[in-house]
Design a protein around this motif. Structure first.
Motif, PDB file in Angstrom:
ATOM      1  N   LEU A   1     -88.716 -52.598 -35.399  1.00 45.70           N
ATOM      2  CA  LEU A   1     -89.084 -53.859 -34.755  1.00 45.70           C
ATOM      3  C   LEU A   1     -88.562 -53.877 -33.322  1.00 45.70           C
ATOM      4  O   LEU A   1     -87.373 -53.667 -33.079  1.00 45.70           O
ATOM      5  CB  LEU A   1     -88.489 -55.050 -35.540  1.00 45.70           C
ATOM      6  CG  LEU A   1     -88.834 -56.440 -35.005  1.00 45.70           C
ATOM      7  CD1 LEU A   1     -90.338 -56.715 -35.073  1.00 45.70           C
ATOM      8  CD2 LEU A   1     -88.077 -57.524 -35.801  1.00 45.70           C
TER       9      LEU A   1
ATOM     10  N   ALA B   1     -89.684 -61.875 -39.231  1.00 40.67           N
ATOM     11  CA  ALA B   1     -90.267 -60.543 -39.023  1.00 40.67           C
ATOM     12  C   ALA B   1     -89.585 -59.494 -39.900  1.00 40.67           C
ATOM     13  O   ALA B   1     -90.254 -58.670 -40.541  1.00 40.67           O
ATOM     14  CB  ALA B   1     -90.138 -60.158 -37.540  1.00 40.67           C
TER      15      ALA B   1
ATOM     16  N   LEU C   1     -91.340 -57.274 -42.774  1.00 40.83           N
ATOM     17  CA  LEU C   1     -91.337 -55.802 -42.714  1.00 40.83           C
ATOM     18  C   LEU C   1     -90.714 -55.208 -43.979  1.00 40.83           C
ATOM     19  O   LEU C   1     -91.148 -54.159 -44.464  1.00 40.83           O
ATOM     20  CB  LEU C   1     -90.589 -55.320 -41.464  1.00 40.83           C
ATOM     21  CG  LEU C   1     -91.322 -55.625 -40.134  1.00 40.83           C
ATOM     22  CD1 LEU C   1     -90.386 -55.466 -38.942  1.00 40.83           C
ATOM     23  CD2 LEU C   1     -92.559 -54.718 -39.964  1.00 40.83           C
TER      24      LEU C   1
ATOM     25  N   THR D   1     -93.924 -49.742 -43.956  1.00 37.31           N
ATOM     26  CA  THR D   1     -93.808 -49.753 -42.490  1.00 37.31           C
ATOM     27  C   THR D   1     -93.881 -48.346 -41.892  1.00 37.31           C
ATOM     28  O   THR D   1     -93.605 -48.183 -40.701  1.00 37.31           O
ATOM     29  CB  THR D   1     -92.478 -50.412 -42.060  1.00 37.31           C
ATOM     30  OG1 THR D   1     -91.404 -49.718 -42.693  1.00 37.31           O
ATOM     31  CG2 THR D   1     -92.440 -51.877 -42.429  1.00 37.31           C
TER      32      THR D   1
ATOM     33  N   ALA E   1     -94.362 -52.625 -34.524  1.00 40.07           N
ATOM     34  CA  ALA E   1     -94.230 -54.080 -34.668  1.00 40.07           C
ATOM     35  C   ALA E   1     -93.408 -54.652 -33.516  1.00 40.07           C
ATOM     36  O   ALA E   1     -92.388 -54.090 -33.127  1.00 40.07           O
ATOM     37  CB  ALA E   1     -93.556 -54.414 -35.997  1.00 40.07           C
TER      38      ALA E   1
ATOM     39  N   VAL F   1     -98.572 -54.997 -35.495  1.00 38.38           N
ATOM     40  CA  VAL F   1     -98.241 -56.363 -35.930  1.00 38.38           C
ATOM     41  C   VAL F   1     -97.467 -57.080 -34.835  1.00 38.38           C
ATOM     42  O   VAL F   1     -96.549 -56.501 -34.234  1.00 38.38           O
ATOM     43  CB  VAL F   1     -97.316 -56.365 -37.185  1.00 38.38           C
ATOM     44  CG1 VAL F   1     -97.283 -57.747 -37.830  1.00 38.38           C
ATOM     45  CG2 VAL F   1     -97.713 -55.332 -38.181  1.00 38.38           C
TER      46      VAL F   1
END
Ligand SMILES: Cc1ncc(COP(=O)(O)O)c(C=O)c1O
Length: 341
Positions: A27, A272, A276, A281, A286, A172
């Motif tokens: 992320l 988030a 995830l 993933t 993302a 995403v």
């Protein structure tokens, strides 16, 4: 080297934090707090003021008035001070003390409403007050962040392209929603992007923005006590809701790693990372948008008495346990960021 002569001329649009080493999931966090207003709301404020000036709505003797939970109020205070307008911010008792003091330091007047509306928030009361003011004196100009297209257009023009530029293979995008300006601007931008991007809206429990049940919300910024007029859900792929306790734990977890973010950012990152953790993933790109920084929350989210009074003595217990286990297990940088030998 940026050299500016007006405070709103500077905004850092290209800073991302890789959160993998903190949350063990892929992320990237786009940081929107590095400008003189300290939050993402500078973009909406700028766009709305400039378009009102272009349309001749704002004149030198206008008095700007706006309902804000605080951050748009700070951004408008800064712009009004720089351009010589008077500004009155209508906020409520959940506005952070430091946010209110900031607006006053910038020369704005602050009015605080204290009566809850029918949905358990203050928005209805704030808007009623603004409407009454505008009816009483035609020098008042209400830009209305809730309905002003400049609010989402700012993000269509800036935030969306800034993310796309750095992450052309984005899969995403997690966006917190208050007025839904950030969400709608980014979602509209990525709808036209060269490949599909899943847009996940992050709301707080207690907000009715996406049809949730109304409830107590103590952290200003995200969530609404009405459906945002700017929201068009056909652009949103999914909505996730975050409990305030999870927002707080996520803020503290990042702070323990040296990143002091605000409540809106804690909410988006909590939503988030939870999303995830529930999805495959592998190979995913993302990005989440961090609207704010943490200093304005020192007397709330980062203050033990406030936390324990509202959320109980054990609110941070699980976070302390995971901090201890992280210390026992040092993490290594993600492969692509390891220093070259
Ligand atoms: C800190 C912060 N984050 C997020 C938001 C919500 O962003 P938007 O209004 O674009 O939905 C706000 C709204 O006031 C805010 O102040």
């Amino acid at each position: 080297m940026p050299v500016i002569s007006a405070p709103h001329d500077f905004n850092e649009g290209g800073l991302f934090v890789d959160l993998e080493s903190i949350f063990e999931c892929p992320l990237y966090l786009k940081c929107e707090g590095f400008n003189f207003a300290g939050s993402i709301k500078l973009k909406a404020a700028n766009e709305m003021v400039e378009s009102a000036e272009r349309d001749g709505v704002l004149t030198p003797d206008s008095i700007l008035v706006e309902s804000s939970s605080g951050n748009l109020g700070v951004a408008l205070s800064m712009i009004a001070a720089s351009k010589g307008y008077r500004f009155l911010c209508v906020t409520d008792s959940r506005c952070n003390l430091s946010t209110r003091l900031l607006m006053e330091a910038l020369g704005s007047q602050v009015h605080i409403v204290a009566d809850l509306d029918a949905n358990g928030g203050f928005l209805g009361t704030r808007i009623e007050y603004v409407r009454a003011l505008c009816a009483s004196d035609n020098r008042y100009v209400w830009l209305s962040q809730y309905t002003n297209a400049g609010n989402w257009r700012a993000h269509y023009r800036t935030t969306g392209p800034e993310i796309a530029h750095h992450f052309p293979r984005l899969d995403v995008l997690f966006v917190g929603a208050g007025t839904a300006g950030t969400l709608m601007g980014c979602a509209r931008y990525f709808r036209q992007w060269h490949r599909p991007v899943r847009v996940v809206a992050v709301d707080s429990v207690g907000s009715v923005a996406f049809g949730g049940k109304p409830g107590r919300r103590m952290i200003p910024g995200l969530g609404m006590s009405m459906v945002p007029p700017l929201l068009d859900e056909s652009f949103v792929d999914e909505v996730i809701r975050v409990e305030e306790a999870d927002t707080i734990r996520t803020c503290h977890r990042m702070a323990r790693c040296g990143f002091l973010f605000g409540g809106s950012t804690g909410t988006v990152v909590s939503g988030a990372t939870d999303w995830l953790a529930r999805h495959d993933t592998r190979g995913i790109t993302a990005v989440a948008i961090a609207p704010d920084l943490g200093e304005r929350y020192l007397d709330t989210i980062y203050q033990t008495n406030w936390l324990q009074d509202l959320y109980g003595d054990h609110i941070l217990d699980s976070e302390r346990m995971s901090a201890t286990s992280r210390r026992a297990k040092p993490t290594s940088p993600a492969p692509e960021h390891r220093p070259r030998p």
